[in-house]
Design a protein around this motif. Sequence first.
Motif, PDB file in Angstrom:
ATOM      1  N   SER A 112       0.833  -1.194   0.000  1.00  0.00           N
ATOM      2  CA  SER A 112       0.000   0.000   0.000  1.00  0.00           C
ATOM      3  C   SER A 112       0.873   1.250   0.000  1.00  0.00           C
ATOM      4  O   SER A 112       1.670   1.447   0.927  1.00  0.00           O
ATOM      5  CB  SER A 112      -0.899   0.018   1.245  1.00  0.00           C
ATOM      6  OG  SER A 112      -1.401   1.309   1.487  1.00  0.00           O
ATOM      7  N   PRO A 113       0.749   2.115  -1.004  1.00  0.00           N
ATOM      8  CA  PRO A 113       1.514   3.365  -0.988  1.00  0.00           C
ATOM      9  C   PRO A 113       1.242   4.210   0.251  1.00  0.00           C
ATOM     10  O   PRO A 113       2.147   4.881   0.766  1.00  0.00           O
ATOM     11  CB  PRO A 113       1.061   4.074  -2.269  1.00  0.00           C
ATOM     12  CG  PRO A 113       0.618   2.956  -3.165  1.00  0.00           C
ATOM     13  CD  PRO A 113      -0.001   1.947  -2.255  1.00  0.00           C
ATOM     14  N   ASP A 114       0.000   4.188   0.745  1.00  0.00           N
ATOM     15  CA  ASP A 114      -0.328   4.971   1.944  1.00  0.00           C
ATOM     16  C   ASP A 114       0.459   4.490   3.149  1.00  0.00           C
ATOM     17  O   ASP A 114       0.954   5.301   3.953  1.00  0.00           O
ATOM     18  CB  ASP A 114      -1.829   4.877   2.240  1.00  0.00           C
ATOM     19  CG  ASP A 114      -2.678   5.615   1.213  1.00  0.00           C
ATOM     20  OD1 ASP A 114      -2.132   6.491   0.505  1.00  0.00           O
ATOM     21  OD2 ASP A 114      -3.881   5.312   1.113  1.00  0.00           O
ATOM     22  N   ILE A 115       0.605   3.170   3.273  1.00  0.00           N
ATOM     23  CA  ILE A 115       1.363   2.639   4.409  1.00  0.00           C
ATOM     24  C   ILE A 115       2.853   2.929   4.224  1.00  0.00           C
ATOM     25  O   ILE A 115       3.566   3.222   5.188  1.00  0.00           O
ATOM     26  CB  ILE A 115       1.088   1.137   4.585  1.00  0.00           C
ATOM     27  CG1 ILE A 115      -0.367   0.926   4.997  1.00  0.00           C
ATOM     28  CG2 ILE A 115       2.035   0.525   5.621  1.00  0.00           C
ATOM     29  CD1 ILE A 115      -0.789  -0.516   5.133  1.00  0.00           C
ATOM     30  N   VAL A 116       3.327   2.870   2.979  1.00  0.00           N
ATOM     31  CA  VAL A 116       4.723   3.236   2.716  1.00  0.00           C
ATOM     32  C   VAL A 116       4.978   4.664   3.178  1.00  0.00           C
ATOM     33  O   VAL A 116       5.965   4.947   3.880  1.00  0.00           O
ATOM     34  CB  VAL A 116       5.058   3.087   1.218  1.00  0.00           C
ATOM     35  CG1 VAL A 116       6.434   3.675   0.919  1.00  0.00           C
ATOM     36  CG2 VAL A 116       5.018   1.622   0.798  1.00  0.00           C
ATOM     37  N   ASP A 126      16.717   6.517   4.705  1.00  0.00           N
ATOM     38  CA  ASP A 126      17.314   7.192   3.557  1.00  0.00           C
ATOM     39  C   ASP A 126      17.131   6.413   2.259  1.00  0.00           C
ATOM     40  O   ASP A 126      17.632   6.836   1.220  1.00  0.00           O
ATOM     41  CB  ASP A 126      18.800   7.492   3.800  1.00  0.00           C
ATOM     42  CG  ASP A 126      19.607   6.283   4.218  1.00  0.00           C
ATOM     43  OD1 ASP A 126      19.687   5.328   3.430  1.00  0.00           O
ATOM     44  OD2 ASP A 126      20.168   6.294   5.332  1.00  0.00           O
ATOM     45  N   ALA A 127      16.413   5.277   2.306  1.00  0.00           N
ATOM     46  CA  ALA A 127      16.184   4.503   1.090  1.00  0.00           C
ATOM     47  C   ALA A 127      14.991   3.571   1.268  1.00  0.00           C
ATOM     48  O   ALA A 127      14.643   3.183   2.393  1.00  0.00           O
ATOM     49  CB  ALA A 127      17.421   3.688   0.713  1.00  0.00           C
ATOM     50  N   VAL A 128      14.392   3.227   0.126  1.00  0.00           N
ATOM     51  CA  VAL A 128      13.374   2.173   0.039  1.00  0.00           C
ATOM     52  C   VAL A 128      13.864   1.163  -0.981  1.00  0.00           C
ATOM     53  O   VAL A 128      14.312   1.551  -2.072  1.00  0.00           O
ATOM     54  CB  VAL A 128      12.013   2.728  -0.420  1.00  0.00           C
ATOM     55  CG1 VAL A 128      10.992   1.596  -0.540  1.00  0.00           C
ATOM     56  CG2 VAL A 128      11.512   3.792   0.514  1.00  0.00           C
ATOM     57  N   VAL A 129      13.787  -0.122  -0.666  1.00  0.00           N
ATOM     58  CA  VAL A 129      14.087  -1.156  -1.651  1.00  0.00           C
ATOM     59  C   VAL A 129      12.815  -1.965  -1.874  1.00  0.00           C
ATOM     60  O   VAL A 129      12.147  -2.369  -0.933  1.00  0.00           O
ATOM     61  CB  VAL A 129      15.266  -2.061  -1.215  1.00  0.00           C
ATOM     62  CG1 VAL A 129      16.544  -1.247  -1.103  1.00  0.00           C
ATOM     63  CG2 VAL A 129      14.997  -2.779   0.092  1.00  0.00           C
ATOM     64  N   VAL A 130      12.493  -2.195  -3.156  1.00  0.00           N
ATOM     65  CA  VAL A 130      11.201  -2.790  -3.492  1.00  0.00           C
ATOM     66  C   VAL A 130      11.327  -3.524  -4.816  1.00  0.00           C
ATOM     67  O   VAL A 130      12.113  -3.148  -5.683  1.00  0.00           O
ATOM     68  CB  VAL A 130      10.111  -1.697  -3.551  1.00  0.00           C
ATOM     69  CG1 VAL A 130      10.480  -0.596  -4.540  1.00  0.00           C
ATOM     70  CG2 VAL A 130       8.738  -2.266  -3.890  1.00  0.00           C
ATOM     71  N   VAL A 131      10.512  -4.565  -4.977  1.00  0.00           N
ATOM     72  CA  VAL A 131      10.437  -5.311  -6.231  1.00  0.00           C
ATOM     73  C   VAL A 131       9.197  -4.863  -7.004  1.00  0.00           C
ATOM     74  O   VAL A 131       8.109  -4.736  -6.428  1.00  0.00           O
ATOM     75  CB  VAL A 131      10.392  -6.830  -5.956  1.00  0.00           C
ATOM     76  CG1 VAL A 131      10.048  -7.590  -7.220  1.00  0.00           C
ATOM     77  CG2 VAL A 131      11.722  -7.309  -5.395  1.00  0.00           C
ATOM     78  N   HIS A 132       9.371  -4.621  -8.289  1.00  0.00           N
ATOM     79  CA  HIS A 132       8.245  -4.230  -9.133  1.00  0.00           C
ATOM     80  C   HIS A 132       7.367  -5.444  -9.420  1.00  0.00           C
ATOM     81  O   HIS A 132       6.215  -5.504  -8.990  1.00  0.00           O
ATOM     82  CB  HIS A 132       8.769  -3.608 -10.436  1.00  0.00           C
ATOM     83  CG  HIS A 132       7.693  -2.997 -11.281  1.00  0.00           C
ATOM     84  ND1 HIS A 132       7.904  -2.669 -12.615  1.00  0.00           N
ATOM     85  CD2 HIS A 132       6.411  -2.656 -11.012  1.00  0.00           C
ATOM     86  CE1 HIS A 132       6.792  -2.140 -13.100  1.00  0.00           C
ATOM     87  NE2 HIS A 132       5.869  -2.122 -12.163  1.00  0.00           N
ATOM     88  N   SER A 133       7.905  -6.423 -10.148  1.00  0.00           N
ATOM     89  CA  SER A 133       7.183  -7.660 -10.460  1.00  0.00           C
ATOM     90  C   SER A 133       7.796  -8.774  -9.627  1.00  0.00           C
ATOM     91  O   SER A 133       8.921  -9.195  -9.888  1.00  0.00           O
ATOM     92  CB  SER A 133       7.278  -7.974 -11.958  1.00  0.00           C
ATOM     93  OG  SER A 133       6.783  -9.262 -12.241  1.00  0.00           O
ATOM     94  N   GLU A 145       3.126   4.785  -7.665  1.00  0.00           N
ATOM     95  CA  GLU A 145       2.474   5.326  -6.476  1.00  0.00           C
ATOM     96  C   GLU A 145       3.370   5.186  -5.244  1.00  0.00           C
ATOM     97  O   GLU A 145       3.375   6.058  -4.366  1.00  0.00           O
ATOM     98  CB  GLU A 145       1.132   4.623  -6.255  1.00  0.00           C
ATOM     99  CG  GLU A 145       0.081   4.946  -7.304  1.00  0.00           C
ATOM    100  CD  GLU A 145       0.254   4.159  -8.610  1.00  0.00           C
ATOM    101  OE1 GLU A 145       1.151   3.283  -8.676  1.00  0.00           O
ATOM    102  OE2 GLU A 145      -0.503   4.415  -9.566  1.00  0.00           O
ATOM    103  N   ILE A 146       4.126   4.086  -5.171  1.00  0.00           N
ATOM    104  CA  ILE A 146       5.045   3.902  -4.049  1.00  0.00           C
ATOM    105  C   ILE A 146       6.143   4.966  -4.080  1.00  0.00           C
ATOM    106  O   ILE A 146       6.516   5.540  -3.045  1.00  0.00           O
ATOM    107  CB  ILE A 146       5.639   2.483  -4.082  1.00  0.00           C
ATOM    108  CG1 ILE A 146       4.563   1.472  -3.652  1.00  0.00           C
ATOM    109  CG2 ILE A 146       6.871   2.368  -3.176  1.00  0.00           C
ATOM    110  CD1 ILE A 146       4.956   0.024  -3.865  1.00  0.00           C
ATOM    111  N   TRP A 181       8.552   8.625 -12.919  1.00  0.00           N
ATOM    112  CA  TRP A 181       8.082   8.086 -11.649  1.00  0.00           C
ATOM    113  C   TRP A 181       8.962   8.490 -10.470  1.00  0.00           C
ATOM    114  O   TRP A 181       8.553   8.342  -9.321  1.00  0.00           O
ATOM    115  CB  TRP A 181       8.029   6.558 -11.726  1.00  0.00           C
ATOM    116  CG  TRP A 181       7.065   6.026 -12.740  1.00  0.00           C
ATOM    117  CD1 TRP A 181       6.152   6.731 -13.471  1.00  0.00           C
ATOM    118  CD2 TRP A 181       6.915   4.659 -13.145  1.00  0.00           C
ATOM    119  NE1 TRP A 181       5.451   5.895 -14.310  1.00  0.00           N
ATOM    120  CE2 TRP A 181       5.899   4.615 -14.133  1.00  0.00           C
ATOM    121  CE3 TRP A 181       7.548   3.471 -12.784  1.00  0.00           C
ATOM    122  CZ2 TRP A 181       5.502   3.434 -14.756  1.00  0.00           C
ATOM    123  CZ3 TRP A 181       7.157   2.290 -13.400  1.00  0.00           C
ATOM    124  CH2 TRP A 181       6.145   2.274 -14.365  1.00  0.00           C
ATOM    125  N   GLY A 182      10.175   8.949 -10.750  1.00  0.00           N
ATOM    126  CA  GLY A 182      11.054   9.343  -9.656  1.00  0.00           C
ATOM    127  C   GLY A 182      11.791   8.182  -9.016  1.00  0.00           C
ATOM    128  O   GLY A 182      11.999   8.166  -7.808  1.00  0.00           O
TER     129      GLY A 182
END
Length: 365
Positions: A112-116, A126-133, A145-146, A181-182
Amino acid sequence: MQGRFFLPGPTEVRPEILAAMARQPVGHRGPELASLLADADPRLRRVFGTTRPVYISTSSATGLMEAAVRNGVRRRALALVNGAFSGRFRELVEAVGRECETYEVPWGEAHSPDIVEERLSAGGFDAVVVVHSETSTGVLNPIREIAAAARAAEGASGDDILVMVDGVSSVGGVQVEPDEWGLDWLLTGAQKALALPPGLAFGSPSERLLRRAATIDGRGRYFDLLELDSYWERHQTPATPAINLVYALAEQLRALDAEGMEARAARHIAMAELCWRWVDEVGSGFGMSILASPGFRSPTVTAIQLPPTVTGPELAASMSAHGYTISPGYGKLKDTTIRIGHMGDHTVGEVEELLSALQGVMIDG
């Protein structure tokens, strides 16, 4: 046989691409290889949807995940985990010695982007690490959105938060726009939607990431992004690359340009939607269902939940006996799911034939 290999990576490679590798290697500091890399440069940028450089690394994609951490995490990251490979990204943060907090959701769900935004706004990241697919579950995270949530949290917390994304099973099959998307780091591997043999990885940095890297000690050597950047300016790599794989890359990038990323992405969506319809209309009669929810399904890989009468390894073995290669589930989903990789150079017609064979195997029991 061509058109029967549906692993979610490594995926099937066309004979023309394999044939391109059957050449003598050349000197990695000579003009011939530099010319190949210079030609690849704008083509890779089109695949990545960016105006930024796209580096080539002779490594698995995991190497460029580690590069993200070594160059981009100053002290503490938020790791978004919803499957095996996002879990690997979190483990790399910890292995490199950075602090890590986890926002985890059940396998098969998206973040959820809101929870992020809420988690990051608390400060100290200072960073977010995330998987797209997420290749283990077939979930497509709402990366745009994240990333927007991370930017909003920067304003609330006063922190400079980099967004670093594993696009291993999305880039080359999904249209991505890291500049718009940044995103600060987007990486992929050769063996997924790019439909190349394993052994190369690709990553594109934002200017913010390179500025951050310049402030971090202990970046290492092989995955030092500043080193990669300085060599890429003259279309070279710091160390000897896998030259014969570069030959294959050059051939495939020409094919990708000829198809165009918009058409390529549309073909992947068509293959995925065919698979989803089959599960809803046919597979459901055997007790099958799609793990990921509508709206959060990857166009490149589908994880199908199985009835209790068959396991993932058993069904994959039955399909193999009929000449088709699919994958059991991954990790804790090994027995309860199968995964179909409808990515790379596969066609809608080939997916139709695969699903027909799968239906026959389920009828035979």
